[in-house]
Design an enzyme around this catalytic site. Sequence first.
Site, PDB file in Angstrom:
ATOM      1  CE  LYS A 158     -78.142  16.232 -65.993  1.00 61.30           C
ATOM      2  NZ  LYS A 158     -77.337  16.518 -67.023  1.00 61.30           N
TER       3      LYS A 158
HETATM    4  C1  E4P Z   1     -76.832  19.841 -68.512  1.00 55.94           C
HETATM    5  O1  E4P Z   1     -76.049  18.437 -67.102  1.00 55.94           O
HETATM    6  C2  E4P Z   1     -77.411  19.203 -70.074  1.00 55.94           C
HETATM    7  O2  E4P Z   1     -77.271  17.858 -69.891  1.00 55.94           O
HETATM    8  C3  E4P Z   1     -76.821  20.139 -70.784  1.00 55.94           C
HETATM    9  O3  E4P Z   1     -76.435  21.038 -71.037  1.00 55.94           O
HETATM   10  C4  E4P Z   1     -77.186  19.283 -72.363  1.00 55.94           C
HETATM   11  O4  E4P Z   1     -77.020  20.610 -72.858  1.00 55.94           O
HETATM   12  P1  E4P Z   1     -76.114  20.170 -74.748  1.00 55.94           P
HETATM   13  O5  E4P Z   1     -77.707  20.716 -75.226  1.00 55.94           O
HETATM   14  O6  E4P Z   1     -75.545  21.826 -75.188  1.00 55.94           O
HETATM   15  O7  E4P Z   1     -75.881  18.941 -75.001  1.00 55.94           O
END
Ligand code: E4P
Length: 222
Positions: free
Chosen positions: A87
């Site tokens: 990622k």
């Molecule tokens: C995905 O992996 C993102 O990092 C995550 O869904 C972010 O979510 P949040 O906005 O609830 O922190």
Amino acid sequence: MKFFIDTANLADIREAQDMGILDGVTTNPSLMAKEGITGKDNVMRHYKQICEIVEGDISAEVISVKYDEMIKEGEELADLDENIVVKVPMTADGIKAIKYFSEKGIRTNCTLIFSAGQALVAAKAGASYVSPFVGRLDDISTDGMALIEQIVTIFTNYGYTTEVLAASVRHPMHIIQCAEVGADVMTAPLSVIKALLNHPLTDSGLAKFLADHEKAALPVKQ
Ligand code: E4P
């Protein structure tokens, strides 16, 4: 639509896996920190543990922000397991790294996507997934789901194989809307996935079925 769980919590990952509907896992540095996972060895061990639980793609996010360091960190993460997807944040260095990884056959998830232009650039660089953050856009009075729909349209127009992974999913209606607009994947916490199961008419209907069954089993008075 694939269901990923958005957590680094092993118990939640196991529970979702046991439900039989889990296709993968997404993590991020905040989610790892929430579980108290710090230090490179612990982080690597934790990803290995996740890979042992789930047979599907596991997004592991680089902490580095400079190109050379992202490459080194991403290659180490990718070496952990064939299901690891590196990622990478949506930055100029990140895009360059995605291009490099894609040429080396290492799969990537471009994270922190908040516009269609960002998603288009990530797809052109060869990202396997893009992660538009629905909830965080909604938080600032912008329609997060409209962005998912826009990206799905653009990728369909040009036949990009990059998958649209709707992230920052906060409630069950987000999941339904993701499916309506054609997201390839949605990632959500366990509580949000489990909320899909609930309906008061299911609960009252089941209670009535069981009560009728009990009543029928009672001896008939002569
Ligand atoms: C995905 O992996 C993102 O990092 C995550 O869904 C972010 O979510 P949040 O906005 O609830 O922190």
